[in-house]
Design a protein around this motif. Structure first.
Motif, PDB file in Angstrom:
ATOM      1  N   ALA A   1      -1.417  11.800   1.606  1.00 53.21           N
ATOM      2  CA  ALA A   1      -1.632  11.836   3.062  1.00 53.21           C
ATOM      3  C   ALA A   1      -2.869  11.038   3.443  1.00 53.21           C
ATOM      4  CB  ALA A   1      -1.764  13.278   3.538  1.00 53.21           C
ATOM      5  N   ASN A   2      -3.933  11.199   2.666  1.00 54.59           N
ATOM      6  CA  ASN A   2      -5.179  10.494   2.937  1.00 54.59           C
ATOM      7  C   ASN A   2      -4.997   8.979   2.822  1.00 54.59           C
ATOM      8  OD1 ASN A   2      -7.762   9.235   1.340  1.00 54.59           O
ATOM      9  ND2 ASN A   2      -8.422  10.615   2.967  1.00 54.59           N
ATOM     10  N   LYS A   3      -4.351   8.522   1.763  1.00 58.17           N
ATOM     11  CA  LYS A   3      -4.179   7.077   1.535  1.00 58.17           C
ATOM     12  C   LYS A   3      -3.300   6.435   2.607  1.00 58.17           C
ATOM     13  CE  LYS A   3      -4.857   6.980  -3.480  1.00 58.17           C
ATOM     14  NZ  LYS A   3      -4.213   6.712  -4.809  1.00 58.17           N
ATOM     15  N   VAL A   4      -2.231   7.123   2.994  1.00 62.19           N
ATOM     16  CA  VAL A   4      -1.329   6.570   4.006  1.00 62.19           C
ATOM     17  C   VAL A   4      -2.044   6.459   5.346  1.00 62.19           C
ATOM     18  CG1 VAL A   4       0.763   7.005   5.352  1.00 62.19           C
ATOM     19  CG2 VAL A   4       0.788   7.310   2.868  1.00 62.19           C
TER      20      VAL A   4
ATOM     21  N   SER B   1       3.097   5.956  -2.750  1.00 57.50           N
ATOM     22  CA  SER B   1       4.247   6.830  -2.993  1.00 57.50           C
ATOM     23  C   SER B   1       4.552   6.952  -4.474  1.00 57.50           C
ATOM     24  CB  SER B   1       5.474   6.294  -2.249  1.00 57.50           C
ATOM     25  OG  SER B   1       5.288   6.401  -0.855  1.00 57.50           O
ATOM     26  N   ARG B   2       4.395   5.866  -5.214  1.00 61.84           N
ATOM     27  CA  ARG B   2       4.635   5.937  -6.659  1.00 61.84           C
ATOM     28  C   ARG B   2       3.606   6.831  -7.344  1.00 61.84           C
ATOM     29  NH1 ARG B   2       6.230   0.339  -6.228  1.00 61.84           N
ATOM     30  NH2 ARG B   2       4.065  -0.317  -6.520  1.00 61.84           N
TER      31      ARG B   2
ATOM     32  N   SER C   1       4.987  14.197  -6.882  1.00 59.03           N
ATOM     33  CA  SER C   1       4.191  15.335  -7.346  1.00 59.03           C
ATOM     34  C   SER C   1       4.215  16.475  -6.337  1.00 59.03           C
ATOM     35  CB  SER C   1       2.745  14.891  -7.586  1.00 59.03           C
ATOM     36  OG  SER C   1       1.928  15.990  -7.898  1.00 59.03           O
ATOM     37  N   SER C   2       4.139  17.694  -6.851  1.00 62.51           N
ATOM     38  CA  SER C   2       4.033  18.866  -5.979  1.00 62.51           C
ATOM     39  C   SER C   2       2.627  19.434  -6.025  1.00 62.51           C
ATOM     40  CB  SER C   2       5.041  19.944  -6.407  1.00 62.51           C
ATOM     41  OG  SER C   2       4.809  20.335  -7.757  1.00 62.51           O
TER      42      SER C   2
ATOM     43  N   THR D   1       0.836  -1.206   0.000  1.00 64.29           N
ATOM     44  CA  THR D   1       0.000   0.000   0.000  1.00 64.29           C
ATOM     45  C   THR D   1       0.868   1.253   0.000  1.00 64.29           C
ATOM     46  OG1 THR D   1      -1.706  -1.174   1.260  1.00 64.29           O
ATOM     47  CG2 THR D   1      -1.820   1.226   1.217  1.00 64.29           C
ATOM     48  N   LEU D   2       1.917   1.277   0.823  1.00 64.24           N
ATOM     49  CA  LEU D   2       2.805   2.433   0.896  1.00 64.24           C
ATOM     50  C   LEU D   2       3.579   2.632  -0.400  1.00 64.24           C
ATOM     51  CD1 LEU D   2       4.196   1.876   4.505  1.00 64.24           C
ATOM     52  CD2 LEU D   2       2.686   3.735   3.780  1.00 64.24           C
TER      53      LEU D   2
END
Length: 261
Positions: A119-122, A103-104, A109-110, A98-99
């Motif tokens: 942030a939400n997914k983590v 991250s990929r 991305s900025s 999942t991480l």
């Protein structure tokens, strides 16, 4: 505590501010018993407490004149860390997979939208693994919107302190042929700079409920205003190499701030 003070100020007026301020100043000069026989320690403790009190007062009064945004006032820079016991690293629902995927998709991305989704997914991934939590902690700093460069500096400081713990930053590719190792402890660190002061950072590590509330608050607030409340996000986890194992001793040495759950 600061939020309660602000509510009291709005409700009861300036006289309540003075009462609360004097109360906070009084407690600042209490010296722990183990310092009772050290005059130097007393002076240092009083100086530090006075400085902390001044900083708290500046924040309280500063917020009175701060413009209100979607998530409150100013800017908050925070960090939350969660340690998990990962028994099955080959599962499709493994925290590692999942991480790596999150991250990929958003790590390079900025774009505020991509950073907010990261942030939400983590946070959601960590919430879904609450039965595997073994430790957690969190901390944060608040800044006026006019001190955005100070907020950025604080964010960089948090991120650099975590990055310095690793010999290299590494994310296995989707087609990596690395053989997953055995059961391990994994530590996930999320550093975020987010507008406002509503996002909850206090309480992770003190209880399962407190940790849940911090992660839920970040996960929800990250998506407010289509993600434009998020200024920056960094996610770290260790071990990152699939065959590496993190021992309990490693966690104690590298992450002494973690509180056992």
């Amino acid at each position: 505590m600061a939020r309660i003070m602000m509510a009291t100020i709005n409700k009861f007026g300036f006289s309540a501010v003075v009462l609360l301020t004097m109360a906070s100043l009084t407690t600042c000069f209490v010296v722990p018993s183990r310092m009772a026989f050290s005059p130097i320690a007393k002076i240092q403790a009083s100086s530090s407490s006075s400085s902390s009190s001044s900083s708290s007062l500046d924040m309280i009064f500063g917020k009175m004149f701060e413009e209100e945004g979607a998530l409150g006032k100013g800017i908050t820079v925070g960090k939350v860390q969660v340690a998990l016991s990962a028994l099955d690293r080959t599962s499709s629902t493994s925290i590692f997979k999942t991480l790596e995927q999150a991250s990929r998709e958003g790590g390079s991305s900025s774009s505020p939208q991509q950073l907010s989704k990261l942030a939400n997914k983590v946070c959601l991934a960590l919430l879904r693994k609450s039965d595997e939590w073994v430790g957690a902690c969190s901390e944060s700093q608040w800044f006026s919107a006019n001190d955005d460069t100070k907020a950025e500096s604080a964010f960089n400081d948090y991120a650099n302190r975590e990055a310095a713990k690793f010999e290299k930053e590494y994310i296995p590719g989707p087609d990596s042929e690395e053989t997953p190792g055995g059961p391990t402890t994994v530590v996930v660190s999320l550093v975020i700079e987010i507008k406002g002061d509503d996002t909850k950072f206090d309480g992770a590590g003190y209880s399962i409920t407190g940790t849940n509330e911090v992660l839920s608050s970040i996960a929800g607030d990250a998506l407010v205003d289509d993600g434009y409340c998020v200024n920056a996000v960094e996610v770290f986890w260790t071990p990152s190499e699939r065959d590496e194992v993190l021992t309990s001793r490693d966690v104690i040495v590298d992450f002494p701030e973690l509180i056992d759950l």
